[in-house]
Enzyme design. Structure first.
Site, short mmCIF file in Angstrom:
data_model
loop_
_atom_site.label_atom_id
_atom_site.label_comp_id
_atom_site.label_asym_id
_atom_site.label_seq_id
_atom_site.Cartn_x
_atom_site.Cartn_y
_atom_site.Cartn_z
N GLU A 1 0.90 -1.36 -0.02
CA GLU A 1 0.13 0.11 0.02
C GLU A 1 0.82 1.28 -0.04
O GLU A 1 2.00 1.21 0.51
CB GLU A 1 -0.93 -0.05 1.26
CG GLU A 1 -2.33 -0.67 1.08
CD GLU A 1 -3.14 0.58 0.58
OE1 GLU A 1 -2.76 1.72 -0.15
OE2 GLU A 1 -4.21 0.66 0.67
N ASP B 1 -4.82 4.60 5.88
CA ASP B 1 -5.07 5.86 6.67
C ASP B 1 -6.53 5.16 7.75
O ASP B 1 -5.91 5.19 8.74
CB ASP B 1 -6.02 6.77 5.76
CG ASP B 1 -6.54 8.19 6.11
OD1 ASP B 1 -6.06 8.48 7.34
OD2 ASP B 1 -7.43 8.46 5.71
N THR C 1 -9.29 -0.09 3.78
CA THR C 1 -9.04 -0.66 2.31
C THR C 1 -8.33 -1.96 2.68
O THR C 1 -8.73 -3.21 2.29
CB THR C 1 -8.31 0.40 1.72
OG1 THR C 1 -9.23 1.53 1.48
CG2 THR C 1 -7.86 -0.37 0.22
N LYS D 1 -0.84 6.16 8.99
CA LYS D 1 -1.28 7.26 9.77
C LYS D 1 -1.94 6.72 10.94
O LYS D 1 -3.20 6.34 10.91
CB LYS D 1 -2.37 8.08 8.86
CG LYS D 1 -1.83 8.67 7.47
CD LYS D 1 -2.97 9.40 7.12
CE LYS D 1 -2.64 10.17 5.78
NZ LYS D 1 -3.85 10.84 5.10
N ASP E 1 -2.20 10.60 -4.88
CA ASP E 1 -2.91 11.55 -5.40
C ASP E 1 -3.77 12.56 -4.62
O ASP E 1 -4.21 12.15 -3.64
CB ASP E 1 -4.00 11.09 -6.64
CG ASP E 1 -5.05 10.26 -5.82
OD1 ASP E 1 -4.97 9.38 -5.06
OD2 ASP E 1 -6.22 10.88 -6.30
P1 IMP Z 1 -8.31 3.66 4.00
O1 IMP Z 1 -9.02 2.63 3.62
O2 IMP Z 1 -8.67 4.67 4.89
O3 IMP Z 1 -6.74 3.12 4.98
O4 IMP Z 1 -7.46 4.58 2.81
C1 IMP Z 1 -6.33 4.02 2.01
C2 IMP Z 1 -6.40 4.78 0.94
O5 IMP Z 1 -6.83 6.10 0.98
C3 IMP Z 1 -5.17 4.89 0.05
O6 IMP Z 1 -4.93 3.67 -0.63
C4 IMP Z 1 -5.26 6.06 -0.61
O7 IMP Z 1 -5.68 6.08 -1.83
C5 IMP Z 1 -6.09 7.03 0.06
N1 IMP Z 1 -5.40 7.91 0.80
C6 IMP Z 1 -5.61 7.86 2.45
N2 IMP Z 1 -4.76 9.21 2.83
C7 IMP Z 1 -4.15 9.67 1.75
C8 IMP Z 1 -3.41 10.79 1.48
O8 IMP Z 1 -3.01 11.68 2.49
N3 IMP Z 1 -2.91 11.05 0.35
C9 IMP Z 1 -3.58 10.45 -0.77
N4 IMP Z 1 -4.28 9.65 -0.50
C10 IMP Z 1 -4.80 9.13 0.60
MG MG Z 2 -6.64 8.58 -4.09
#
Ligand code: IMP
Ligand code: MG
Length: 173
Positions: A96, A100, A104, A128, A156
């Site tokens: 990955e 965040d 995902t 994070k 992005d």
């Molecule tokens: P999660 O499911 O919240 O952990 O999100 C992960 C996905 O969110 C990553 O694969 C990114 O596509 C997007 N994402 C989360 N934080 C950021 C960031 O700071 N910059 C860009 N994309 C992010």
């Molecule tokens: Mg994105």
């Protein structure tokens, strides 16, 4: 162009990614792990990481997105298609760009479990931890960052900035 400031420069990224590759080379000695990249944010990191691993590896991708546009978080994760190959009895490393909320990766973990892989670990360039909303064990992480929105090195904002060769932090959030 939205304003951003430098968070991680190319040299720091390169050094840390080399270390991660060396660690994976040690930990997976005599194995042929499957690197399962999570598109699209993984692409630059994965391209570097795979060249730092001195083992036979296979490379596959899954497509997932939780931020459909810009910085707004969407509750459901879009998952693109079935997993590409059989991962039964394989050692899988999920690659990955950034974790965040962790949703995902945790959804991908759930899908993988059904295939009975020999092992699954998470590798992320950026983590994070303050934003996690699900419990996760991340074995390999490049850098721990705060609850800030970052771009570059594959990441992005509204599909832009993935090609920046460093990690920048958006300002005026
Ligand atoms: P999660 O499911 O919240 O952990 O999100 C992960 C996905 O969110 C990553 O694969 C990114 O596509 C997007 N994402 C989360 N934080 C950021 C960031 O700071 N910059 C860009 N994309 C992010
Ligand atoms: Mg994105």
């Amino acid at each position: 162009m939205q304003p951003f400031e430098l968070l991680l420069n190319q040299q720091k990224l390169a050094r840390r990614i080399t270390e991660l590759g060396e660690q994976i080379t040690i930990d997976y000695a005599r194995q042929t792990p499957v690197l399962l990249g999570v598109l699209k944010g993984c692409v630059v990191f994965l391209a570097d990481l795979m060249r730092s691993i001195s083992l036979p590896v296979e490379v596959e991708f899954v497509s997932a997105a939780s931020y459909r546009n810009g910085r707004d978080q969407d509750d459901d994760v879009l998952f693109g298609g079935a997993l590409p190959i059989s991962l039964k009895a394989r050692h899988v490393l999920i690659i990955e760009g950034v974790v965040d909320t962790g949703r995902t990766v945790s959804m991908i973990l759930k899908q993988l479990a059904a295939q009975e892989p020999a092992s699954v670990e998470i590798v992320t360039l950026l983590d994070k931890p303050a934003s996690h909303r699900v419990g996760l064990e991340i074995k390999y992480k490049g850098f721990t960052i705060g609850n800030e929105f970052v771009i570059g090195y594959g990441l992005d904002n509204t599909q832009l900035y993935r090609n920046l060769p460093f990690i920048g932090k958006m300002i005026d959030r």
